[in-house]
Design an enzyme around this catalytic site. Structure first.
Site, PDB file in Angstrom:
ATOM      1  N   ARG A  59     -19.412   4.518   7.223  1.00 31.85           N
ATOM      2  CA  ARG A  59     -18.138   4.785   6.526  1.00 31.85           C
ATOM      3  C   ARG A  59     -17.540   6.116   6.957  1.00 31.85           C
ATOM      4  O   ARG A  59     -16.354   6.360   6.827  1.00 31.85           O
ATOM      5  CB  ARG A  59     -18.323   4.715   4.994  1.00 31.85           C
ATOM      6  CG  ARG A  59     -17.017   4.936   4.219  1.00 31.85           C
ATOM      7  CD  ARG A  59     -16.999   4.312   2.818  1.00 31.85           C
ATOM      8  NE  ARG A  59     -18.234   4.477   2.093  1.00 31.85           N
ATOM      9  CZ  ARG A  59     -18.637   5.611   1.511  1.00 31.85           C
ATOM     10  NH1 ARG A  59     -17.867   6.683   1.573  1.00 31.85           N
ATOM     11  NH2 ARG A  59     -19.786   5.657   0.887  1.00 31.85           N
ATOM     12  N   TYR A 112       7.946  -3.400   4.865  1.00 29.09           N
ATOM     13  CA  TYR A 112       7.102  -4.594   4.670  1.00 29.09           C
ATOM     14  C   TYR A 112       6.848  -4.806   3.162  1.00 29.09           C
ATOM     15  O   TYR A 112       6.688  -3.844   2.409  1.00 29.09           O
ATOM     16  CB  TYR A 112       5.799  -4.402   5.454  1.00 29.09           C
ATOM     17  CG  TYR A 112       4.756  -5.428   5.141  1.00 29.09           C
ATOM     18  CD1 TYR A 112       5.015  -6.798   5.282  1.00 29.09           C
ATOM     19  CD2 TYR A 112       3.496  -5.046   4.700  1.00 29.09           C
ATOM     20  CE1 TYR A 112       4.048  -7.739   4.988  1.00 29.09           C
ATOM     21  CE2 TYR A 112       2.520  -5.983   4.408  1.00 29.09           C
ATOM     22  CZ  TYR A 112       2.807  -7.327   4.547  1.00 29.09           C
ATOM     23  OH  TYR A 112       1.852  -8.256   4.252  1.00 29.09           O
ATOM     24  N   ASP A 184       5.912   3.545  10.811  1.00 31.90           N
ATOM     25  CA  ASP A 184       5.149   2.315  10.996  1.00 31.90           C
ATOM     26  C   ASP A 184       5.634   1.691  12.300  1.00 31.90           C
ATOM     27  O   ASP A 184       6.764   1.210  12.387  1.00 31.90           O
ATOM     28  CB  ASP A 184       5.383   1.384   9.790  1.00 31.90           C
ATOM     29  CG  ASP A 184       4.557   0.111   9.871  1.00 31.90           C
ATOM     30  OD1 ASP A 184       4.262  -0.327  10.996  1.00 31.90           O
ATOM     31  OD2 ASP A 184       4.246  -0.456   8.807  1.00 31.90           O
ATOM     32  N   LYS A 209      -1.745  -7.096  14.331  1.00 36.01           N
ATOM     33  CA  LYS A 209      -0.654  -7.686  15.103  1.00 36.01           C
ATOM     34  C   LYS A 209      -0.863  -7.453  16.603  1.00 36.01           C
ATOM     35  O   LYS A 209      -1.826  -7.944  17.160  1.00 36.01           O
ATOM     36  CB  LYS A 209       0.677  -7.105  14.603  1.00 36.01           C
ATOM     37  CG  LYS A 209       0.797  -7.095  13.062  1.00 36.01           C
ATOM     38  CD  LYS A 209       0.842  -8.480  12.505  1.00 36.01           C
ATOM     39  CE  LYS A 209       0.837  -8.648  11.004  1.00 36.01           C
ATOM     40  NZ  LYS A 209       0.603  -7.603  10.097  1.00 36.01           N
TER      41      LYS A 209
HETATM   42  N1  LCS Z   1       3.263  -2.769   8.268  1.00 40.06           N
HETATM   43  C1  LCS Z   1       3.999  -3.779   8.762  1.00 40.06           C
HETATM   44  C2  LCS Z   1       5.281  -3.492   9.456  1.00 40.06           C
HETATM   45  C3  LCS Z   1       3.558  -5.093   8.618  1.00 40.06           C
HETATM   46  O1  LCS Z   1       4.303  -6.070   9.142  1.00 40.06           O
HETATM   47  C4  LCS Z   1       2.344  -5.347   7.931  1.00 40.06           C
HETATM   48  C5  LCS Z   1       1.840  -6.722   7.720  1.00 40.06           C
HETATM   49  C6  LCS Z   1       1.617  -4.268   7.417  1.00 40.06           C
HETATM   50  C7  LCS Z   1       2.100  -2.989   7.619  1.00 40.06           C
HETATM   51  C8  LCS Z   1       0.311  -4.456   6.706  1.00 40.06           C
HETATM   52  O2  LCS Z   1      -0.679  -4.789   7.613  1.00 40.06           O
HETATM   53  P1  LCS Z   1      -1.990  -5.662   7.254  1.00 40.06           P
HETATM   54  O3  LCS Z   1      -2.645  -4.998   6.086  1.00 40.06           O
HETATM   55  O4  LCS Z   1      -1.549  -7.049   6.928  1.00 40.06           O
HETATM   56  O5  LCS Z   1      -2.796  -5.555   8.499  1.00 40.06           O
HETATM   57  N2  LCS Z   1       2.807  -7.697   7.995  1.00 40.06           N
HETATM   58  C9  LCS Z   1       2.703  -8.980   7.844  1.00 40.06           C
HETATM   59  C10 LCS Z   1       3.765  -9.874   8.125  1.00 40.06           C
HETATM   60  O6  LCS Z   1       4.894  -9.559   8.462  1.00 40.06           O
HETATM   61  N3  LCS Z   1       3.351 -11.097   7.968  1.00 40.06           N
HETATM   62  O7  LCS Z   1       2.059 -11.142   7.509  1.00 40.06           O
HETATM   63  C11 LCS Z   1       1.560  -9.791   7.374  1.00 40.06           C
END
Ligand code: LCS
Length: 403
Positions: A59, A112, A184, A209
């Protein structure tokens, strides 16, 4: 050649790893362990007190995770990085680090859905307020700053509208007013945009992503410009909130990251072919893509991005029903949230990723019921166009039958 002078295409493959220290292993070894045995009790104490550098407990740090963090530091031209178990863990960690009760966060007009949810939670529980504002000009940004504002948090391109925020304008106001800037960078990936070069303080990614690129990991990354500050976040918010990545997921990200440059080039060239096609369709109202010559923000795009990437948003005739019929009429293109995968994905933000945002705010963000978000994958563009074409044909038939 010094590694720092290498191109990103090379950094994604080599940075932060020397196989000669690992029996020549070409692939980064997977240290799938929760803890590390000390040679002596004194050594254990010295590791905890910081007298001796070295592994303690996963951790607090893990050799496989460290390779990923060093690679990301180099890719974003930062000074330190932290890897997390999700993009949201990266978002929540940096916001907890930068704020205290009573502070204010200035956000881009769109964010988001779960980031929006987190800001609501921070407001309810800790009286940390926020405003979502259009950041079209420096004056607009200045006007939105309050005495209790501590940071500017933006997405650019914004999920899912593809609206851009002018990074140079944000950074120039933030420097003047002593505010930290968090960007972001999920939609561009470090291959297409590097906000730290423009003067942002932190960059984060949903590594789920493009960083991973293969749709099989949930992860997050945070990169900063101050090594000591990043280490202090590691040993405070990250350690104590505990949103770390598993060594295996870090290993998968290291593997996925190796092809980031070739993937981003293909995502972009496929997207460019698809926007031409979509713009010519009479059932399509508007297409949103940063590097589209008709985009009023094209100049901003060229100043801060190397290319437009793989996400296209567009509005379709027929409102929510039209959008849903179109999605249901596709077959190769999958209906799924997430983005940046090899597979082309389509989703309906108003009922899916941004459904937690109340309608009024959603409409202010530009998320109407007729908006669709397409994450263009790595398939052959002609096959994608053929799938879109047959879905439009099914819609035409449905419309004719209605009339
Ligand atoms: N920031 C952005 C711009 C995102 O699109 C997402 C997730 C996150 C943060 C959060 O990331 P995660 O915890 O899911 O890894 N976006 C998503 C979307 O547009 N569709 O499904 C998840």
């Amino acid at each position: 050649m010094e590694e720092k002078n290498m191109h990103k295409d090379t950094v994604v493959i080599h940075e932060g790893y020397d196989g000669s220290a690992h029996q020549g292993s070409l692939a980064v070894p997977l240290y799938q362990t929760s803890t590390f045995a000390f040679e002596t009790a004194v050594q254990g104490g010295d590791r905890f007190s910081g007298v001796e550098a070295g592994n303690i407990y996963s951790r607090l740090g893990n050799p496989t995770v460290r390779v990923l963090e060093e690679r990301m530091t180099a890719l974003e031209n930062g000074k330190g990085a932290l890897a997390f178990g999700s993009g949201m863990a990266a978002v929540s960690t940096i916001l907890v680090h930068l704020t205290k009760a009573g502070d204010h966060i200035l956000c881009s007009r769109g964010i988001y859905g779960c980031t929006f949810g987190l800001l609501g939670l921070m407001n309810q529980k800790y009286n940390i307020t926020h405003d979502l504002v259009r950041m079209g000009t420096e004056e607009e940004i200045e006007r939105a700053i309050k005495p209790e504002t501590v940071c500017i948090y933006i997405e650019t391109p914004i999920n899912p509208t593809m609206e851009l925020v002018d990074l140079h304008a944000v950074v120039s106001v933030a420097k003047r007013r002593g505010l930290r800037v968090v960007v972001d960078n999920t939609f561009s990936s470090p291959y297409l945009q590097n906000p730290l070069d423009i003067g942002a303080d932190f960059v984060l990614h949903s590594a789920t992503k493009y960083i991973n690129g293969h749709g099989d990991v949930i992860a997050g990354l945070l990169v900063g410009t101050d090594k000591e500050e990043m280490e202090s976040i590691r040993m405070s918010v990250q350690k104590d909130f505990g949103g770390i990545i598993s060594p295996f997921d870090a290993w998968l990200l290291i593997r996925g990251l190796k092809t980031l440059s070739v993937r981003m080039e293909r995502h972009t060239s496929n997207a460019e072919k698809l926007i031409g096609y979509l713009k010519a369709q009479k059932l399509v109202e508007k297409v949103y893509y940063p590097f589209d010559v008709d985009n009023p923000q094209f100049e901003i795009a060229k100043r801060q991005m190397r290319a437009g990437g793989g996400i296209i948003s567009f509005t379709i005739k027929g409102g929510k029903e039209g959008a849903q019929l179109f999605m249901d009429s596709l077959s190769l293109i999958k209906i799924a949230v997430s983005l940046g995968d090899a597979e082309t994905l389509i989703q309906h933000p108003s009922t899916m990723t941004h459904s937690v945002v109340p309608e009024e705010e959603r409409l202010q963000m530009g998320i109407t019921d007729s908006l669709l978000r397409l994450s263009v994958g790595l398939e052959h563009a002609d096959d994608l166009i053929a799938d879109l074409k047959s879905a439009f044909a099914i819609m035409e038939v449905a419309i004719t039958e209605q009339d």
